[in-house]
Design a protein around this motif. Structure first.
Motif, mmCIF file in Angstrom:
data_model
loop_
_atom_site.group_PDB
_atom_site.id
_atom_site.type_symbol
_atom_site.label_atom_id
_atom_site.label_comp_id
_atom_site.label_asym_id
_atom_site.label_seq_id
_atom_site.Cartn_x
_atom_site.Cartn_y
_atom_site.Cartn_z
ATOM 1 N N ALA A 182 1.010 -1.001 -0.258
ATOM 2 C CA ALA A 182 0.438 0.662 0.083
ATOM 3 C C ALA A 182 0.832 1.145 -0.244
ATOM 4 O O ALA A 182 1.183 2.032 -0.683
ATOM 5 N N GLY A 187 -0.549 -2.243 -4.834
ATOM 6 C CA GLY A 187 -1.461 -3.026 -4.543
ATOM 7 C C GLY A 187 -2.062 -3.924 -5.622
ATOM 8 O O GLY A 187 -2.534 -4.809 -5.017
ATOM 9 N N LEU A 218 -5.384 -4.718 1.766
ATOM 10 C CA LEU A 218 -5.607 -4.058 0.528
ATOM 11 C C LEU A 218 -6.361 -3.133 -0.077
ATOM 12 O O LEU A 218 -6.683 -2.401 -1.144
#
Length: 231
Positions: A182, A187, A218
């Motif tokens: 992230a 991601g 995520l």
């Protein structure tokens, strides 16, 4: 005479990272041949050859055979970029950089190649966890799954674990792997690992162990798992 129990220490993240890299190498080159090898090289260079060499040497010193050195010159110049990061962060960065050129070029087909690597990696780890349990005379049941796990859980993981009949429920409110993806805005590559890894480890451990993974760090900000032993 009682059988002596053996202390089973967790694998280092250098070993786990080397195992993951090797499966990525195999999956990508099986699918794309020499061009796949060039994509792996591109990803490893983006990650950092000096950082890769440091992990490769540590994994080798611990007895792990891997394919890092196929992509590294005899003398690697430069400095490590990520020496101050946690080994979990280095794993995440390596995985994303290897996956990126494959997915960027081949789209969904490339995603399948990356996920196949994670599936193989996970299945082999699950088999190893079953062996760890068996070594101490334990069945590969759901209650012995986490207690014989091969990867150490540092304080960087924030986890709530609830044991039920034939089931373990876990909620991760913080995961250093997902957090690194992230933070790096990677991601879309990291999620390929998250989607596949736990079901693959579970199946390698016991083919009747199924995983419901309905929330992801995520996506939803936390990971939620139900490890369920089916009849």
């Amino acid at each position: 005479m009682a059988e002596e129990k053996l202390m089973m220490k967790a694998l280092s993240m250098d070993i786990i990272t080397a195992k993951m890299f090797t499966e990525l190498h195999l999956s990508i080159t099986e699918q794309y041949g020499e061009h796949g090898r060039r994509l792996v090289q591109k990803g490893l260079e983006a990650f950092g050859l000096k950082d890769a060499e440091a992990m490769a040497k540590k994994a080798t010193a611990e007895g792990e055979n891997h394919t890092f050195f196929e992509y590294l010159p005899q003398i690697v110049v430069g400095e490590e970029k990520f020496a101050d990061l946690t080994p979990f962060a280095r794993f995440s960065k390596m995985f994303a950089q290897i996956a990126k050129p494959v997915v960027d070029e081949y789209g969904e087909a490339g995603e399948q190649v990356i996920m196949r690597a994670v599936e193989r990696f996970g299945h082999k780890r699950g088999q190893g966890i079953a062996q760890r349990a068996r070594t101490n005379g334990l069945e590969n049941s759901v209650e012995h799954y986490l207690t014989n796990y091969d990867m150490g859980r540092s304080d960087l993981f924030e986890i709530d674990t609830v044991y039920k009949e034939n089931e373990v429920e876990q909620t991760f409110t913080h995961c250093p792997l997902g957090q690194q993806w992230a933070d790096d805005d990677m991601g879309k590559y990291g999620i390929l690992y998250c989607k596949v890894i736990d079901p693959s480890i579970a199946k390698g451990y016991n083919k009747s162990l199924e995983v419901v993974h309905d929330q992801f760090v995520l996506r939803e900000g936390q990971c939620h798992f139900q490890f369920q032993m089916k009849e």
